[in-house]
Design a protein around this motif. Structure first.
Motif: not given
Length: 346
Positions: A292-301
């Motif tokens: 699953t694509e996530l955003k953490v602090g504006g970055a993709s993980v």
């Protein structure tokens, strides 16, 4: 008609430098014996020479490998660009090689470096940062927790180690499937990528460019496949008579860039196991159905949809053998049960 068995691949071919290094150990142990003992032993660095010497070693709670149970090795390719020798790089690639001494089956898992996981003592983070936070011990612990496996050993190398290996064996002939170009002034363009499509001879620098390229639609997903394909060609080249003769020189060339907690007796046991084993399967982790694509602090993980399902996937993969033909319900032509035949029994 039954499916044809997949062509077997030598277990040695996978991993950005690390598994090829293990292949070197095996060939060296068999061909040269005690003559390269010192070279093999130099891969295990004393604390004062280790890149990871600043980390306090904690008591190892992982059961010691006795040679009869499954053994798992974490293979780490480090990105040390622009760092001092005492600085700890992130893991540019992470792979786990898993061997079962009973069944003689080997499996390889390629882990997406941006997978967002729990890192003990540091909360959530990218899995490739574990090594820079706590050294190889924390990296092994983190990966082991995610996969549900005991990780007994690690092998670490960096970009320069990979290049040294390729150059020492004389390069490799390889088909580059498309034009690849990427520039980055952050490292003064030292590791820019500029490759043309076509069959060509790759030296260490060009080979590194190929396995690092990920600036296309599938990004890191396709890059891990490129790494596997290139290293297959490298492993074949290393099996040549000339490179076996040069084994001591190869060991000397890569030694400054290799770190491992493997000692020579372990290497010899693993070498024998590697010779006897075959690759039963390999897989990307997490598999696409659990990504699953996530955003953490504006970055993709890369997120994992279900941690328990991921561990189940790993166990299911370890239970399979892709080299065994899968039977189908369709009978073989000419068999008694093929279409058009009848039971001759009255």
């Amino acid at each position: 008609m039954s499916k044809q068995p997949k062509k077997k691949s030598p277990w040695k071919w996978i991993g950005i430098g690390a598994l090829v290094v293990v292949a070197i150990l095996i060939v060296a142990a068999i061909v040269w014996g005690s003559g390269v003992f010192k070279g093999l032993d130099s891969f295990s660095k004393p604390k004062e020479e280790s890149r990871f010497g600043q980390f306090e070693e904690k008591p190892d709670v992982t059961p010691k490998w006795e040679g009869k149970e499954r053994v798992n090795i974490l293979l780490l390719g480090g990105d040390a660009r622009g760092l001092e020798k005492t600085d700890v790089p992130r893991s540019d690639s992470l792979l786990v090689a898993s061997f079962d001494p009973v069944t003689k089956k080997a499996h390889l898992f390629s882990i997406l470096r941006d997978t967002y996981v729990d890192i003990e003592g540091y909360g959530k983070g990218r899995i490739n940062t574990a090594i820079s936070l706590g050294g190889p011990q924390l990296a092994m612990k983190t990966v082991g927790d995610v996969l549900g496996l005991d990780i007994q050993y690690y092998v670490y190398t960096d970009f320069e180690g990979f290049k040294a290996l390729i150059d020492t064996i004389g390069g490799v002939d390889f088909e580059v499937e498309k034009n690849m170009r990427y520039t980055d002034k952050a490292d003064n363009h030292l590791y820019d990528i500029d490759l043309k499509a076509g069959f060509q001879h790759l030296d260490g620098d060009k080979a590194l460019q190929y396995v690092r390229f990920r600036h296309d639609a599938m990004s890191d997903y396709s890059r891990t496949e490129r790494q596997r394909n290139l290293l297959q060609a490298v492993a074949k080249e290393m099996q040549s008579t000339w490179n076996i003769i040069k084994m001591q020189k190869i060991l000397e060339s890569v030694s400054p860039y290799i770190e491992t907690n493997l000692h020579v007796p372990d290497m010899l046991k693993l070498g024998q196991l590697g010779v006897e084993s075959h690759v039963a399967g390999n897989a990307q982790l997490p598999p696409m159905e659990l990504v699953t694509e996530l955003k953490v602090g504006g970055a993709s993980v890369v997120g994992v949809r279900d941690d328990e399902e991921l561990r189940t996937f790993v166990q299911d993969t370890l239970a399979t053998d892709d080299t065994i033909p899968v039977p189908t319900d369709s009978p073989e032509p000419g068999s008694d049960n093929a279409a058009g035949t009848t039971d001759a029994t009255p």
